[in-house]
Design a protein around this motif. Structure first.
Motif: not given
Length: 324
Positions: A120-135
């Motif tokens: 639960k404490n793992m933050t080594g995986v994520g959704l990373v959005a491109r700047a300006g993508s609007g996500i």
């Protein structure tokens, strides 16, 4: 008193007794002490989930058990089962979803152990959005082009589960297969709107300014679920039962080494050797809890998730998938 065996048979009996004792003693020795060394080419991808493999190799845990293990880098995780099947690799580390799909597709491979696990404490995986993508959230992913390091692999499957949990139809998201090292460049070049990625590549993307984290989405999973399975062909595992047992024991010893805080610097040094990270990046990445032993409950968790996504065509007997 009549001897139990005639005197003429005594020398032969003694020879047989000595031979039997020698064979028993030899069977009790490690593989290398018997003058043999089992060669295992093991396929891995560039993630920290393979820490037990790297530590067992570098700390000599494989070698002292008579195993000559050669870690071999494989860019895309879904390529691993085919390489194991062709004997280019004797073992490999597919994600649970990649492994189960390969079994569902007809490959007779078994699980000999595990790599990293969820926490639960793992933050080594994520959704990373491109700047300006609007996500900014899950809903913003609709209609977007998102890179994953393997279609049907761990990050892809868990990301789709996260989308569903947030009311998003994953079928309306465009997924593109791209290896981890490509993620930063594809974001900078505008080819992708976002990537589902992991450290150390996520840390590099963030430090370069090419993208920002939308969600550390895997934290929705329960603790202790395997992220990587160590697998082999069933026929190979059956012919090399002693090597499989020795391999598992070596990774259990490696897990204990990893869990000792005193060894933190050494563990990161070993990771850096195989996933080619500079010291400044190594110092910041998280290393997930190791899980060298796999049980039926853990495999069932993945089977259920994949069934929910209609990824499996046939029933799965998880008890038959774990090498004894």
């Amino acid at each position: 008193m009549t001897p139990l065996f005639p005197r003429s048979h005594a020398p032969a009996l003694r020879r047989r007794t000595v031979l039997a004792g020698a064979l028993a003693a030899a069977a009790a020795l490690p593989l290398r002490a018997q003058g043999s060394s089992t060669k295992i080419v093991f396929g891995y991808t560039a993630v920290t989930d393979f820490a037990t493999l790297f530590v067992a190799k570098e700390e000599g845990y494989f070698g002292k058990r008579g195993l000559d293990v050669e870690p071999k880098f494989i860019p895309l995780n879904p390529s691993i089962p085919a390489a194991v099947q062709s004997d280019s690799l004797q073992m490999g580390g597919p994600t649970p979803s990649v492994y189960l799909q390969s079994v569902d597709g007809g490959l007779d491979h078994v699980v000999v152990g595990g790599g990293g696990t969820t926490a639960k404490n793992m933050t080594g995986v994520g959704l990373v959005a491109r700047a300006g993508s609007g996500i900014k959230n899950a809903q913003d992913c609709l209609g977007k082009k998102i890179g994953v390091p393997g279609l049907g692999a761990y990050l892809h499957v868990t990301f789709r589960a996260w989308l569903k949990a947030n009311g998003v139809d994953a079928a309306k998201v465009s997924f593109v297969e791209a290896s981890f090292p490509q993620h930063g460049d594809l974001l900078r070049g505008g080819s992708l709107d976002a990537v589902v990625t992991a450290d150390p590549f996520m840390a590099r993307i963030l430090s370069s300014g090419a993208g920002s984290v939308v969600s550390y989405y895997t934290t929705f999973q329960p603790d202790g679920m395997p992220t990587i399975l160590y697998t082999a062909r069933r026929d190979w595992a059956q012919k090399n039962m002693a090597a499989v047992k020795a391999f598992r024991e070596a990774t259990v010893e490696a897990a204990a080494f990893i869990n000792n805080p005193k060894n933190n610097a050494k563990v990161r040094e070993h990771l850096g050797k195989y996933i080619k990270l500079p010291p400044e990046v190594l110092a910041t990445i998280q290393i997930g809890p190791p899980g060298p032993l796999i049980n039926e409950k853990q495999l069932t968790y993945w089977v259920d998730m994949m069934k929910e996504q209609n990824m499996l065509k046939s029933p799965v007997n998880v008890a038959q998938l774990i090498a004894k």
